[in-house]
Design a protein around this motif. Structure first.
Motif, mmCIF file in Angstrom:
data_model
loop_
_atom_site.group_PDB
_atom_site.id
_atom_site.type_symbol
_atom_site.label_atom_id
_atom_site.label_comp_id
_atom_site.label_asym_id
_atom_site.label_seq_id
_atom_site.Cartn_x
_atom_site.Cartn_y
_atom_site.Cartn_z
ATOM 1 N N ILE A 181 0.875 -1.182 0.000
ATOM 2 C CA ILE A 181 0.000 0.000 0.000
ATOM 3 C C ILE A 181 0.907 1.224 0.000
ATOM 4 O O ILE A 181 1.819 1.314 0.826
ATOM 5 N N TYR A 182 0.652 2.168 -0.880
ATOM 6 C CA TYR A 182 1.528 3.344 -1.025
ATOM 7 C C TYR A 182 0.828 4.573 -0.469
ATOM 8 O O TYR A 182 -0.371 4.777 -0.715
ATOM 9 N N THR A 183 1.599 5.350 0.251
ATOM 10 C CA THR A 183 1.039 6.570 0.825
ATOM 11 C C THR A 183 2.193 7.528 1.106
ATOM 12 O O THR A 183 3.349 7.174 0.882
ATOM 13 N N SER A 184 1.910 8.716 1.576
ATOM 14 C CA SER A 184 3.016 9.655 1.783
ATOM 15 C C SER A 184 3.596 9.493 3.190
ATOM 16 O O SER A 184 2.979 8.894 4.069
ATOM 17 N N THR A 185 4.753 10.079 3.392
ATOM 18 C CA THR A 185 5.380 10.054 4.713
ATOM 19 C C THR A 185 4.524 10.789 5.752
ATOM 20 O O THR A 185 4.719 10.624 6.945
ATOM 21 N N GLU A 186 3.572 11.596 5.270
ATOM 22 C CA GLU A 186 2.739 12.405 6.166
ATOM 23 C C GLU A 186 1.467 11.671 6.593
ATOM 24 O O GLU A 186 0.617 12.237 7.278
ATOM 25 N N VAL A 187 1.309 10.427 6.173
ATOM 26 C CA VAL A 187 0.066 9.700 6.446
ATOM 27 C C VAL A 187 -0.149 9.541 7.955
ATOM 28 O O VAL A 187 0.812 9.460 8.724
ATOM 29 N N HIS A 188 -1.399 9.490 8.359
ATOM 30 C CA HIS A 188 -1.690 9.219 9.771
ATOM 31 C C HIS A 188 -1.348 7.761 10.070
ATOM 32 O O HIS A 188 -1.656 6.865 9.278
ATOM 33 N N ALA A 212 7.793 19.918 -1.558
ATOM 34 C CA ALA A 212 8.070 21.009 -0.613
ATOM 35 C C ALA A 212 6.831 21.389 0.187
ATOM 36 O O ALA A 212 6.931 21.900 1.305
ATOM 37 N N ASP A 213 5.642 21.129 -0.376
ATOM 38 C CA ASP A 213 4.394 21.487 0.297
ATOM 39 C C ASP A 213 3.792 20.318 1.064
ATOM 40 O O ASP A 213 2.600 20.320 1.383
ATOM 41 N N TYR A 214 4.579 19.286 1.320
ATOM 42 C CA TYR A 214 4.155 18.127 2.112
ATOM 43 C C TYR A 214 3.077 17.286 1.417
ATOM 44 O O TYR A 214 2.293 16.618 2.050
ATOM 45 N N ARG A 215 3.057 17.351 0.052
ATOM 46 C CA ARG A 215 2.101 16.535 -0.709
ATOM 47 C C ARG A 215 2.828 15.356 -1.323
ATOM 48 O O ARG A 215 3.983 15.491 -1.758
ATOM 49 N N LEU A 216 2.156 14.244 -1.379
ATOM 50 C CA LEU A 216 2.763 13.040 -1.942
ATOM 51 C C LEU A 216 3.340 13.344 -3.324
ATOM 52 O O LEU A 216 2.681 13.958 -4.173
ATOM 53 N N ASP A 217 4.575 12.903 -3.542
ATOM 54 C CA ASP A 217 5.275 13.144 -4.806
ATOM 55 C C ASP A 217 4.897 12.024 -5.782
ATOM 56 O O ASP A 217 5.351 10.880 -5.652
ATOM 57 N N VAL A 250 -2.956 18.570 1.184
ATOM 58 C CA VAL A 250 -3.876 17.691 0.450
ATOM 59 C C VAL A 250 -3.081 17.060 -0.692
ATOM 60 O O VAL A 250 -2.550 17.771 -1.557
ATOM 61 N N ASP A 251 -2.986 15.748 -0.680
ATOM 62 C CA ASP A 251 -2.240 15.062 -1.746
ATOM 63 C C ASP A 251 -2.891 15.340 -3.104
ATOM 64 O O ASP A 251 -4.096 15.626 -3.165
ATOM 65 N N PRO A 252 -2.118 15.243 -4.197
ATOM 66 C CA PRO A 252 -2.679 15.547 -5.532
ATOM 67 C C PRO A 252 -3.650 14.452 -5.983
ATOM 68 O O PRO A 252 -3.263 13.510 -6.681
ATOM 69 N N GLY A 449 -3.058 28.399 29.565
ATOM 70 C CA GLY A 449 -4.474 28.091 29.369
ATOM 71 C C GLY A 449 -5.263 29.054 28.505
ATOM 72 O O GLY A 449 -6.447 28.833 28.276
ATOM 73 N N ARG A 450 -4.657 30.130 28.016
ATOM 74 C CA ARG A 450 -5.418 31.021 27.127
ATOM 75 C C ARG A 450 -5.622 30.359 25.769
ATOM 76 O O ARG A 450 -6.695 30.430 25.168
ATOM 77 N N CYS A 451 -4.554 29.720 25.279
ATOM 78 C CA CYS A 451 -4.607 29.013 23.997
ATOM 79 C C CYS A 451 -4.011 27.621 24.181
ATOM 80 O O CYS A 451 -3.112 27.436 24.994
ATOM 81 N N MET A 452 -4.490 26.661 23.415
ATOM 82 C CA MET A 452 -3.986 25.300 23.552
ATOM 83 C C MET A 452 -3.657 24.727 22.171
ATOM 84 O O MET A 452 -4.408 23.931 21.611
ATOM 85 N N PRO A 453 -2.497 25.166 21.627
ATOM 86 C CA PRO A 453 -2.048 24.526 20.390
ATOM 87 C C PRO A 453 -1.372 23.206 20.748
ATOM 88 O O PRO A 453 -1.201 22.898 21.924
ATOM 89 N N SER A 454 -0.988 22.427 19.744
ATOM 90 C CA SER A 454 -0.171 21.233 20.002
ATOM 91 C C SER A 454 1.151 21.431 19.271
ATOM 92 O O SER A 454 1.419 22.517 18.740
ATOM 93 N N GLY A 455 1.970 20.383 19.240
ATOM 94 C CA GLY A 455 3.267 20.511 18.579
ATOM 95 C C GLY A 455 3.480 19.394 17.578
ATOM 96 O O GLY A 455 2.792 18.371 17.607
ATOM 97 N N THR A 456 4.421 19.598 16.683
ATOM 98 C CA THR A 456 4.834 18.529 15.784
ATOM 99 C C THR A 456 6.260 18.837 15.321
ATOM 100 O O THR A 456 6.820 19.879 15.677
ATOM 101 N N VAL A 457 6.834 17.920 14.562
ATOM 102 C CA VAL A 457 8.179 18.155 14.036
ATOM 103 C C VAL A 457 8.109 18.126 12.519
ATOM 104 O O VAL A 457 7.593 17.178 11.924
ATOM 105 N N LEU A 458 8.593 19.196 11.878
ATOM 106 C CA LEU A 458 8.565 19.311 10.422
ATOM 107 C C LEU A 458 9.987 19.455 9.907
ATOM 108 O O LEU A 458 10.654 20.448 10.203
ATOM 109 N N ARG A 459 10.416 18.446 9.154
ATOM 110 C CA ARG A 459 11.787 18.429 8.618
ATOM 111 C C ARG A 459 12.787 18.780 9.715
ATOM 112 O O ARG A 459 13.662 19.632 9.541
#
Ligand code: PLP
Length: 510
Positions: A181-188, A212-217, A250-252, A449-459
């Protein structure tokens, strides 16, 4: 608590429902005002109250209701607070929440001829129309995106094996060398687990690089397919993500529809988060071709803000889905006769239990129906447009700030950025230090507690990530996040340089 029926042998069955609701309603209503922001009132104390040995004798309804009112509800999860923009989750709006509660009492299962069951079907039809899924596709409500993806990939597996004269549902996953099954590195990551559960194995999931825009190549995917076929492997499906969890990319899809047709592959679209963005004219073009996907997922408990526990999957071929998921015939599932009672038992003949993993399941469609009936398709469109605009608004604030840096393009309603003090500007800046700094900034922002963003790692870069799907969020909450990160960034940076200690930083930020 008043007893509504004196002759019932089980008093828990007769506690008065209206009185029980009245006992907790004020606490619930207060909670849903989110006056304490995202962080909540008290974070300690409740564990000790709740963690006790199994009661040998019951404490009675009033004691339980008091705990709900005084301990559980006030310390609940504040995902509905206007500043909450973490992960891809929010709290339900009022009417769908009341619908879910009502279904739990009056329509507790999706069976028999009753209105909650009818709405299971109607809501799936409405969702298809809303999101541009072909009306002929079979829909199914499930507990969320994880299971919805599993069902879609189960259909993909059935289809791919049947093309080789095999039936994996009957005979097991045998006969095809190294299915892929093929998918991008960004898949859940629920997709890998689905592959594991379906007997294909986690290693069957091939992660294709993104652009560069995180869409499947798509070019890289073509190359991988050539390689794998030459090596004797068996490509079976492609998973496109319509709204990645990290950046909202959004993947192409249109290009992937074409490629899957050429290559004879099943195309599954994971739109658990992003599919509703097809309603925003600015983002709709990204979804071109989506109606040609073989299976699609959307989570009403994300952008549609129904109570958690509501995902949906749509599969092109109902018979295929039945072959993959049907229950074996059993006497206790007696299909009733054609008399009036029989028709009542047969209900609407919807047979959702043959299409997925669950036998007894809650009525979920009623919550989607309630939302769509309440605000209509145009209400959902307005919400999606507002949230997409919030992400762009935040990105504009970030670009305009000398100490904030955008880390990914904004496609839908997600904006990823970080704090960069003047000393750490430029390509030679210490990235590990920036990551450490931003992890701490995130914790400080969340703790306040005013705002509750989350975090991630991008490149390799730690990002503070805001995802706007919360119907209560207003433009002021978006602006507040930029301000919070600037302020907390400055404080953490000072602290890291040893200028002030942690406690002072916390106090200064207040
Ligand atoms: C793109 C995507 N797919 C799948 C999932 C999993 O959905 P759930 O948490 O409802 O199981 C998520 C959750 O955030 C998601 O964003």
């Amino acid at each position: 608590m008043a007893d509504t029926r004196g002759d019932c042998p089980d008093p828990s069955a007769t506690a008065d429902l209206a009185a029980a609701m009245q006992a907790v309603l004020p606490a619930l209503a207060e909670f849903a005002r989110y006056r304490d922001g995202c962080a909540g009132a008290a974070l300690t104390g409740w564990k000790g109250v709740l963690q006790e040995p199994l009661p040998r004798h019951g404490a009675g309804p009033d004691a339980v209701l008091a705990l709900l009112r005084d301990v559980l509800i006030p310390n609940g999860l504040r995902t509905g607070a206007p500043g909450f923009c973490g992960w891809v989750t929010t709290a339900p709006t009022t009417v769908p929440a009341v619908a879910a509660f009502s279904a739990g009492i009056a329509g507790p299962a999706r069976m028999l001829l009753q209105p909650f069951n009818l709405l299971e079907d109607l809501a799936l039809s409405w969702l298809k129309e809303l999101l541009g899924v072909p009306p002929t596709y079979q829909g199914l409500f499930v507990s969320g995106g994880a299971i919805a993806n599993l069902i879609g990939l189960g259909a993909a597996r059935q289809w791919a094996y049947e093309r080789h004269g095999l039936d994996p549902a009957e005979s097991g996953v045998v006969g095809l060398p190294e299915p892929r099954i093929y998918t991008s590195t960004e898949v859940h990551r629920v997709v890998h687990r689905a592959a594991a559960v379906l007997g294909l194995g986690r290693r069957a999931v091939v992660e294709v690089p993104v652009d560069a825009d995180y869409r499947l190549d798509v070019g890289a995917l073509r190359e991988l397919l050539r390689w794998d076929r030459a090596a004797g492997r068996t490509p079976i499906a492609v998973v496109a993500t319509a709204g990645t969890v990290n950046t909202g990319a959004v993947d192409p899809i249109a290009a992937l529809v074409e490629l899957c047709r050429e290559e004879g592959l099943w195309l599954h679209v994971d739109g658990a988060y992003g599919l509703p963005a097809v309603l925003d004219p600015e983002t709709a073009p990204l979804f071109a071709g989506v109606a040609a996907a073989d299976s699609l997922v959307v989570d009403p408990h994300k952008w549609l803000a129904t109570p958690v526990g509501c995902g949906a999957v749509f599969v092109r071929d109902r018979d295929l889905q039945l072959r993959a998921f049907r229950l074996n015939p059993a006497d206790y599932l007696d299909e009733a006769g054609d008399d009036e009672r029989g028709r009542q038992l047969q209900g609407l003949g919807l047979q959702f239990h043959h299409l997925g993993l669950e036998q007894t399941a809650p009525a979920r469609g009623v919550t989607v129906w309630a939302l769509l009936k309440e605000i209509g398709a145009e209400g959902v469109r307005a919400r999606v447009r507002r949230h997409n605009a919030f992400a762009r608004r935040l990105a504009a604030r970030v670009r305009a700030s000398p100490v904030l840096e955008l880390l990914a393009p904004v496609t839908l309603s997600i904006c990823c950025f970080r704090y960069v003090p003047p000393e750490l500007h430029g390509p030679t800046a210490d990235q590990a230090l920036l990551n450490q700094l931003n992890r701490q900034v995130l914790r400080l922002v969340q703790g306040r507690g005013r705002c509750m963003p989350s975090g991630t790692v991008l490149r390799g870069a730690f990002a503070i990530r805001a995802c706007y799907i919360n119907p209560r969020t207003a433009a002021a909450d978006v602006d507040a996040l930029a301000e919070e990160v600037e302020r907390c960034g400055a404080l953490v940076w000072e602290r890291m340089q040893g200028r002030i200690d942690a406690q002072e930083a916390q106090m200064d930020a207040q």
